[in-house]
Each structure stands twice: as structure tokens, then as C-alpha cells.
Motif scaffolding. Sequence first.
Motif, mmCIF file in Angstrom:
data_model
loop_
_atom_site.group_PDB
_atom_site.id
_atom_site.type_symbol
_atom_site.label_atom_id
_atom_site.label_comp_id
_atom_site.label_asym_id
_atom_site.label_seq_id
_atom_site.Cartn_x
_atom_site.Cartn_y
_atom_site.Cartn_z
ATOM 1 N N ARG A 124 -5.431 -0.735 5.406
ATOM 2 C CA ARG A 124 -6.387 -1.820 5.633
ATOM 3 C C ARG A 124 -6.542 -2.608 4.327
ATOM 4 N NH1 ARG A 124 -6.664 -1.699 11.142
ATOM 5 N NH2 ARG A 124 -7.217 0.386 11.880
ATOM 6 N N ARG A 125 -5.960 -3.767 4.260
ATOM 7 C CA ARG A 125 -6.007 -4.552 3.022
ATOM 8 C C ARG A 125 -7.390 -5.182 2.891
ATOM 9 N NH1 ARG A 125 -0.690 -7.340 1.435
ATOM 10 N NH2 ARG A 125 -0.366 -5.148 0.914
ATOM 11 N N VAL A 134 -14.168 -8.434 -8.523
ATOM 12 C CA VAL A 134 -13.477 -8.207 -7.261
ATOM 13 C C VAL A 134 -12.626 -6.954 -7.439
ATOM 14 C CG1 VAL A 134 -13.478 -10.574 -6.430
ATOM 15 C CG2 VAL A 134 -11.642 -9.832 -7.941
ATOM 16 N N VAL A 135 -12.524 -6.158 -6.372
ATOM 17 C CA VAL A 135 -11.843 -4.873 -6.441
ATOM 18 C C VAL A 135 -10.946 -4.720 -5.229
ATOM 19 C CG1 VAL A 135 -12.127 -2.376 -6.642
ATOM 20 C CG2 VAL A 135 -13.891 -3.898 -7.557
ATOM 21 N N THR A 136 -9.739 -4.215 -5.456
ATOM 22 C CA THR A 136 -8.851 -3.918 -4.335
ATOM 23 C C THR A 136 -8.017 -2.701 -4.658
ATOM 24 O OG1 THR A 136 -7.370 -4.958 -2.702
ATOM 25 C CG2 THR A 136 -6.813 -5.263 -5.025
ATOM 26 N N LEU A 137 -7.456 -2.072 -3.639
ATOM 27 C CA LEU A 137 -6.493 -0.993 -3.818
ATOM 28 C C LEU A 137 -5.131 -1.627 -4.069
ATOM 29 C CD1 LEU A 137 -6.162 2.176 -3.564
ATOM 30 C CD2 LEU A 137 -5.371 1.714 -1.225
ATOM 31 N N VAL A 138 -4.468 -1.230 -5.135
ATOM 32 C CA VAL A 138 -3.185 -1.828 -5.484
ATOM 33 C C VAL A 138 -2.121 -1.403 -4.474
ATOM 34 C CG1 VAL A 138 -1.404 -2.029 -7.262
ATOM 35 C CG2 VAL A 138 -3.807 -1.831 -7.928
ATOM 36 N N PRO A 139 -1.417 -2.370 -3.865
ATOM 37 C CA PRO A 139 -0.296 -2.027 -2.983
ATOM 38 C C PRO A 139 0.904 -1.550 -3.798
ATOM 39 C CG PRO A 139 -0.499 -4.405 -3.203
ATOM 40 C CD PRO A 139 -1.660 -3.812 -3.940
ATOM 41 N N ALA A 198 1.503 5.561 -5.547
ATOM 42 C CA ALA A 198 0.616 6.145 -4.544
ATOM 43 C C ALA A 198 -0.575 5.221 -4.326
ATOM 44 C CB ALA A 198 0.133 7.525 -4.991
ATOM 45 N N PRO A 199 -1.182 5.257 -3.139
ATOM 46 C CA PRO A 199 -2.345 4.395 -2.851
ATOM 47 C C PRO A 199 -3.634 4.972 -3.418
ATOM 48 C CG PRO A 199 -1.788 5.665 -0.911
ATOM 49 C CD PRO A 199 -0.737 5.995 -1.946
ATOM 50 N N ARG A 200 -3.677 5.043 -4.772
ATOM 51 C CA ARG A 200 -4.848 5.630 -5.428
ATOM 52 C C ARG A 200 -5.332 4.803 -6.611
ATOM 53 N NH1 ARG A 200 -1.379 10.458 -5.510
ATOM 54 N NH2 ARG A 200 -1.642 11.579 -3.525
ATOM 55 N N PRO A 224 1.710 2.242 4.290
ATOM 56 C CA PRO A 224 1.661 2.695 5.683
ATOM 57 C C PRO A 224 0.394 3.480 5.952
ATOM 58 C CG PRO A 224 3.135 4.099 4.412
ATOM 59 C CD PRO A 224 2.721 2.978 3.500
ATOM 60 N N ALA A 225 0.012 3.550 7.207
ATOM 61 C CA ALA A 225 -1.161 4.341 7.581
ATOM 62 C C ALA A 225 -0.895 5.810 7.320
ATOM 63 C CB ALA A 225 -1.483 4.114 9.060
ATOM 64 N N ARG A 226 -1.931 6.507 6.886
ATOM 65 C CA ARG A 226 -1.798 7.946 6.656
ATOM 66 C C ARG A 226 -1.917 8.695 7.960
ATOM 67 N NH1 ARG A 226 -5.526 8.608 1.186
ATOM 68 N NH2 ARG A 226 -3.904 8.034 -0.295
ATOM 69 N N ALA A 227 -1.157 9.753 8.070
ATOM 70 C CA ALA A 227 -1.208 10.579 9.282
ATOM 71 C C ALA A 227 -2.566 11.226 9.393
ATOM 72 C CB ALA A 227 -0.122 11.644 9.244
#
Length: 228
Positions: A124-125, A134-139, A198-200, A224-227
Motif C-alpha cells: 500500500r503506497r 513527510v514520511v514514506t516506506l522506501v520502495p 527489504a520493506p523496512r 509485493p503483498a506479504r503472505a
Amino acid sequence: MNSEIVHASGPVLLVGGGEAKQSALAAAIGDVCAVVAADGGAAALLDMGIMPDAVIGDMDSLSPDRQAGLPPGVLHRIAEQDSTDFDKALRNISAPLVLAHGFLGGRLDHQMAVLTVLCRHPERRCVLVGAEDVVTLVPPCLTVAVPEGERVSLYPMGPVTGRSEGLRWPIDGIAMTPAGRVGTSNEAVGPVRLWVDAPRMLLMLPVACLGVLVDGLAHADGWPARAG
């Protein structure tokens, strides 16, 4: 079959019950395809004369009178208490970008929970928009035309490594963790390009960089979505 509550082909404005300037909300309205409130965030919109397309949450922060005044189909009550209202709303929005106002500032524990949700739903971007940041998770790879000399902060929410271009202090090969090495108070020496494994990793920029951040995210591949 898609199970989300809100589906939009363009950006969505998501409003929480925390600090949010009316001027910032008014400016954002013209650039989005839908407006969503997370529980008590609906009050800020209604006070501006804006009817949200959906109100999502456990409804413990929106008064019964305000709830009763919503048109049929707008209120979506999710009663479970295992997730925050931000989580409930974000996971139920299908859109290329969510601009989330009213989630930064105020209580620190609320802000930390919001940042955790960004990592919980990397597919979810979302950009959190506050009064100063402003803050976002780095792709996996992101290029942002940050002006030279601007503050660039990177904060790991778990073990993550990466590399960079355009930072005064490159992050190449550095193993980052919340209790170890972090990347706050870095500085742009030109357009910034980031790669992470990694999405962290959270990227924090001054609020004046919102436009260039949104432009960069529009051209970046997603996680990608996490399982599960």
C-alpha cells in the motif's frame, strides 16, 4: 475478488483524527480521486463542509450524532481491536497512492503505531503528511529530486541494507537496525536515489518536498503483498 472498501484509479486522501491543517487538507482535495476518513478524522472533514466518500474504523472517536448524519453506505465499522484505525483504513483502500493527513504529531505512541503499519502493508503506497515532515516506506528503488542541501533522513524499522546516490553520507553496505545504525539527518547533494533490500526503511523529508516525493513514487516499482 477485491475485498477493499475504496477503489480509486488515482490518489486518495486519508484523514486521521490527529493534527491536520485545514489549509493542507483543502490543498490536497483538488489532487485526489477520493476522500476517506479514519474514524474521528471524519470530524475535521465535516467541519470543512466536506463529506468523505468513506469513513472506516471502530467508531470509538466519532460522535454518534456525526455518525448518524452520514449518508447510507459511507460508514464502515470494523469492530475488531487488534489493529488501529489507520491500519483498518489503509488496508481497505486500493489506490496507486494514499496521502495520509492527521497521523503525525500529537501522541508519540500513535505515531509509532502508524509507522509500523507502513511496514506491515508495504504493497500500500502511502505518504504521511505532517506539519513539518513527510514520511514514506522506501520502495525497492526510488529516485527523488530533493534540492541540494535539503535534509534527508532514513530510519530502519527492522534489519535493512541498501545503497544510495546523491547523499552527503552514502548508505552503501551499511547494515541498519532500529537499535543500531540509523540514517537520520543526512543531506542531499543532488537528486537522491535509493535502493533497499527489504520493506523496512522509512524516508523522512521536509514537508516542502511532498511534490517531488510523490513524483518519485509514481515512477517507482512497489513491494509485493506479504503472505498472510
